[in-house]
Design a protein around this motif. Structure first.
Motif, PDB file in Angstrom:
ATOM      1  N   THR A 106      33.674  36.343  55.319  1.00  0.00           N
ATOM      2  CA  THR A 106      32.813  35.802  54.276  1.00  0.00           C
ATOM      3  C   THR A 106      33.543  36.058  52.970  1.00  0.00           C
ATOM      4  O   THR A 106      34.023  37.166  52.734  1.00  0.00           O
ATOM      5  N   VAL A 107      33.652  35.033  52.130  1.00  0.00           N
ATOM      6  CA  VAL A 107      34.524  35.133  50.953  1.00  0.00           C
ATOM      7  C   VAL A 107      33.725  35.250  49.658  1.00  0.00           C
ATOM      8  O   VAL A 107      32.769  34.515  49.430  1.00  0.00           O
ATOM      9  N   THR A 108      34.139  36.195  48.826  1.00  0.00           N
ATOM     10  CA  THR A 108      33.614  36.317  47.472  1.00  0.00           C
ATOM     11  C   THR A 108      34.770  36.056  46.511  1.00  0.00           C
ATOM     12  O   THR A 108      35.829  36.675  46.651  1.00  0.00           O
ATOM     13  N   ILE A 109      34.569  35.154  45.561  1.00  0.00           N
ATOM     14  CA  ILE A 109      35.618  34.868  44.568  1.00  0.00           C
ATOM     15  C   ILE A 109      35.339  35.724  43.338  1.00  0.00           C
ATOM     16  O   ILE A 109      34.278  35.598  42.709  1.00  0.00           O
ATOM     17  N   LEU A 110      36.280  36.592  43.015  1.00  0.00           N
ATOM     18  CA  LEU A 110      36.137  37.473  41.857  1.00  0.00           C
ATOM     19  C   LEU A 110      37.087  36.997  40.765  1.00  0.00           C
ATOM     20  O   LEU A 110      38.274  36.757  41.024  1.00  0.00           O
ATOM     21  N   THR A 111      36.578  36.881  39.537  1.00  0.00           N
ATOM     22  CA  THR A 111      37.410  36.457  38.418  1.00  0.00           C
ATOM     23  C   THR A 111      36.854  37.051  37.121  1.00  0.00           C
ATOM     24  O   THR A 111      35.766  37.628  37.130  1.00  0.00           O
ATOM     25  N   GLY A 112      37.615  36.940  36.034  1.00  0.00           N
ATOM     26  CA  GLY A 112      37.145  37.443  34.736  1.00  0.00           C
ATOM     27  C   GLY A 112      36.981  38.953  34.738  1.00  0.00           C
ATOM     28  O   GLY A 112      37.781  39.682  35.328  1.00  0.00           O
ATOM     29  N   PRO A 113      35.931  39.460  34.073  1.00  0.00           N
ATOM     30  CA  PRO A 113      35.764  40.904  33.907  1.00  0.00           C
ATOM     31  C   PRO A 113      35.713  41.671  35.232  1.00  0.00           C
ATOM     32  O   PRO A 113      36.124  42.827  35.292  1.00  0.00           O
ATOM     33  N   ASP A 114      35.260  41.016  36.309  1.00  0.00           N
ATOM     34  CA  ASP A 114      35.172  41.696  37.614  1.00  0.00           C
ATOM     35  C   ASP A 114      36.533  42.185  38.099  1.00  0.00           C
ATOM     36  O   ASP A 114      36.609  43.104  38.914  1.00  0.00           O
ATOM     37  N   VAL A 115      37.598  41.503  37.644  1.00  0.00           N
ATOM     38  CA  VAL A 115      38.926  41.866  38.138  1.00  0.00           C
ATOM     39  C   VAL A 115      39.891  42.237  37.002  1.00  0.00           C
ATOM     40  O   VAL A 115      41.098  42.232  37.191  1.00  0.00           O
ATOM     41  N   ALA A 116      39.324  42.576  35.833  1.00  0.00           N
ATOM     42  CA  ALA A 116      40.181  42.891  34.676  1.00  0.00           C
ATOM     43  C   ALA A 116      41.117  44.054  34.983  1.00  0.00           C
ATOM     44  O   ALA A 116      42.321  43.996  34.674  1.00  0.00           O
ATOM     45  N   ALA A 117      40.603  45.101  35.622  1.00  0.00           N
ATOM     46  CA  ALA A 117      41.434  46.276  35.908  1.00  0.00           C
ATOM     47  C   ALA A 117      42.520  45.912  36.911  1.00  0.00           C
ATOM     48  O   ALA A 117      43.681  46.311  36.766  1.00  0.00           O
ATOM     49  N   LEU A 118      42.140  45.116  37.901  1.00  0.00           N
ATOM     50  CA  LEU A 118      43.101  44.704  38.923  1.00  0.00           C
ATOM     51  C   LEU A 118      44.208  43.845  38.288  1.00  0.00           C
ATOM     52  O   LEU A 118      45.395  44.044  38.529  1.00  0.00           O
ATOM     53  N   TRP A 119      43.799  42.899  37.429  1.00  0.00           N
ATOM     54  CA  TRP A 119      44.758  41.990  36.768  1.00  0.00           C
ATOM     55  C   TRP A 119      45.733  42.781  35.890  1.00  0.00           C
ATOM     56  O   TRP A 119      46.932  42.460  35.829  1.00  0.00           O
ATOM     57  N   ALA A 120      45.222  43.832  35.256  1.00  0.00           N
ATOM     58  CA  ALA A 120      46.077  44.663  34.399  1.00  0.00           C
ATOM     59  C   ALA A 120      47.208  45.286  35.204  1.00  0.00           C
ATOM     60  O   ALA A 120      48.280  45.577  34.660  1.00  0.00           O
ATOM     61  N   GLY A 121      46.984  45.486  36.504  1.00  0.00           N
ATOM     62  CA  GLY A 121      48.008  46.097  37.343  1.00  0.00           C
ATOM     63  C   GLY A 121      48.946  45.087  37.991  1.00  0.00           C
ATOM     64  O   GLY A 121      49.866  45.483  38.709  1.00  0.00           O
TER      65      GLY A 121
END
Ligand SMILES: Cc1cc2nc3c(=O)[nH]c(=O)nc-3n(C[C@H](O)[C@H](O)[C@H](O)COP(=O)(O)O)c2cc1C
Length: 145
Positions: free
Chosen positions: A103-118
Motif C-alpha cells: 500500500t503506497v503513501t506519497i510523501l512530499t513537502g514538509p513531511d520529507v524535509a529532513a529526508l530531502w536535506a540528507g
C-alpha cells in the motif's frame, strides 16, 4: 525470537525474516539484488506499468519500504489513482523470487524535509528534470536536470 509454531510455519517465519534481511541489505549494498527492484503500478486507465527503482530504506518493524522519485513522473500519477504497487525481485544467488504487495503513501513537502536535506546534490539532480520523466524528446539529451 521465533515463536513456537508447526515446523512448516517456522519455515515461513524464517523465510519472512530472510526476505527482510535481503531488503535491508539492498538498501546498504549497491550490488545486492534488492537494491534495484521492479516497481509495478496500474495506470489511471487500467494498464500495467513496471520500472526499475532504487530501494532507499527498509524497516521490518514498521513493514515499510522507501523509494525516491520525481513527483512529475507517471508512476506518481498511477499511485495517486491506485495507491497499491508490487515490488518484484529475482535474487539469483538465493534462488528466491520476491513479490511484495504494498500500500503506497506519497510523501512530499514538509513531511520529507529532513529526508530531502540528507539527499546529496548529485542525487537531487535525478528529480525535477524538464521535460518531466517519461515525456517524449527529440534527441537523447534533450532535457535539463
Ligand atoms: C538502475 C536504475 C535505477 C533507477 N532508480 C530510480 C529511482 O530510484 N526512482 C525513480 O523514480 N526512477 C528510477 N529509475 C528510472 C525508472 O526506471 C523510470 O524510467 C522513471 O522513473 C520513469 O518511470 P515512470 O514514467 O514509469 O514514472 C531507475 C532506472 C534505472 C535503470
Amino acid at each position: 525470537m521465533t515463536p513456537d509454531l508447526h515446523p512448516w510455519a517456522a519455515d515461513l517465519y524464517d523465510l519472512y525474516a530472510q526476505v527482510w534481511t535481503r531488503l535491508v541489505r539492498g538498501v546498504r549494498d549497491r550490488r545486492a539484488p534488492m537494491r534495484h527492484p521492479t516497481l509495478a503500478t496500474v495506470t489511471p486507465d487500467g494498464k500495467p506499468q513496471a520500472r526499475t527503482v532504487v530501494l532507499r530504506a527498509a524497516d521490518k518493524t514498521t513493514g515499510t519500504l522507501d523509494i525516491h522519485t520525481d513527483l512529475q513522473s507517471s508512476k506518481v500519477a498511477d499511485l495517486r489513482a491506485t495507491p497499491f504497487a508490487v515490488l518484484h525481485v529475482w535474487d539469483t544467488g538465493a534462488h528466491l523470487q520476491m513479490r511484495l504487495e504494498a500500500t503506497v503513501t506519497i510523501l512530499t513537502g514538509p513531511d520529507v524535509a529532513a529526508l530531502w536535506a540528507g539527499v546529496p546534490d548529485a542525487s537531487r539532480q535525478s528529480y525535477g528534470s524538464l521535460p518531466a520523466p517519461g515525456q517524449p524528446i527529440q534527441q537523447a539529451l534533450d532535457y535539463a536536470k
